[in-house]
Enzyme design. Structure first.
Site, PDB file in Angstrom:
ATOM      1  N   HIS A  16     -32.999  52.353 -10.739  1.00 17.98           N
ATOM      2  CA  HIS A  16     -32.760  52.394 -12.182  1.00 17.98           C
ATOM      3  C   HIS A  16     -33.168  51.084 -12.848  1.00 17.98           C
ATOM      4  CE1 HIS A  16     -29.306  49.648 -12.047  1.00 17.98           C
ATOM      5  NE2 HIS A  16     -28.921  50.291 -10.957  1.00 17.98           N
ATOM      6  N   THR A  28     -22.247  46.777  -9.132  1.00 20.40           N
ATOM      7  CA  THR A  28     -22.001  47.922 -10.003  1.00 20.40           C
ATOM      8  C   THR A  28     -22.062  49.196  -9.184  1.00 20.40           C
ATOM      9  OG1 THR A  28     -23.346  46.709 -11.618  1.00 20.40           O
ATOM     10  CG2 THR A  28     -22.555  48.901 -12.243  1.00 20.40           C
ATOM     11  N   GLU A 112     -24.415  54.852  -5.876  1.00 18.74           N
ATOM     12  CA  GLU A 112     -24.397  53.502  -5.332  1.00 18.74           C
ATOM     13  C   GLU A 112     -23.218  53.324  -4.378  1.00 18.74           C
ATOM     14  OE1 GLU A 112     -25.692  51.098  -4.100  1.00 18.74           O
ATOM     15  OE2 GLU A 112     -26.326  49.742  -5.701  1.00 18.74           O
TER      16      GLU A 112
END
Length: 253
Positions: A16, A28, A112
């Protein structure tokens, strides 16, 4: 890739674009941040060079798109698809956006790494937190080796399980494609995140996630990585360390 291997399927990993936390180096995971404007611009630039008819990632050769459910990955996918038309045009053979949308799946298996207590922290802050808990006396913390603590924190083994499910699905599709007499390529694109892609490459090459591999991998925001097979054998998986960028015909744009 030689002419002999021209139809060998490939897997493209697209990280991303940049967010506020990726810009600052904060971990994150589940936090659902949007792309920064400059992150969107970088993705558009990457897509303009790599994605489209006759380009490195040719929509006509795609058999599947897999995307993380996080907003930053979904936005990146949308920016790539924005280069596609949704309706027929003068080029009757051109793939439409709706064709690719029908081949797209979203799965938590590509989310993630779950950082747990380390969500939103910097590497030095995580290491200090772990030292305060009496951990890592012999060596500094490394997410690939040590995993993450707290609710939602994942171990390397847990991440490996979900990545192996994705790899199994990909290699099964590619095995079928390679078995076809016409050797039709069946490229696959994944839209995801930095750490999960670093772990993915390790598993693709047959290493455990926590293996002490001397060669490590980094994914810049908005970047593209290629994977494939040697000798058209799905058990002989390779990292495409160098990829030629084809020049599309002028009529393709």
């Amino acid at each position: 890739m030689s002419a002999k291997d021209a139809a060998t399927p490939r897997v493209f990993l697209i990280r991303h674009g940049e967010t506020e936390w990726s810009k600052n180096g904060r971990y994150t995971g589940v936090t659902d941040l949007a792309l920064l404007p400059e992150g969107e611009d970088k993705v558009r630039q990457t897509a303009s060079v790599t994605f489209g008819p006759g380009r490195l990632i040719d929509p006509s050769k795609l058999g599947l798109i897999i995307c993380s459910p996080r907003k930053r990955a979904q936005q990146t996918l949308k920016l790539f698809l924005d280069r596609m038309t949704s309706t027929p045009d003068a080029d009757a053979g051109r793939v439409k956006r709706t064709d690719l949308e029908s081949k797209t799946i979203t799965t938590e298996d590509l989310a993630e790494w779950g950082y747990g207590d380390y969500e939103g922290l910097l590497t030095d802050q995580i290491r200090e937190l772990r030292r305060s808990r009496g951990l890592d006396a012999a060596r500094p913390w490394n997410v690939m080796r040590d995993g993450c603590d707290g609710p939602g924190g994942e171990s390397p083994a847990e991440v490996m399980q979900r990545l192996d499910r994705i790899i199994s699905r990909i290699t099964s599709l590619h095995q079928t494609a390679l078995a076809n007499a016409n050797g039709q390529a069946c490229d696959i694109v994944l839209f995801g995140h930095g750490h999960i892609f670093r772990a993915f490459v390790k598993r693709w090459l047959g290493f455990s996630i926590d293996a002490p591999v001397k060669l490590d991998f980094q994914f810049e925001p908005g970047s593209v990585c290629g994977l494939s097979y040697a000798n058209r054998d799905v058990t002989d998986r390779v990292l495409l360390a160098g990829m030629k960028l084809p020049v599309p015909p002028t009529s393709a744009e």
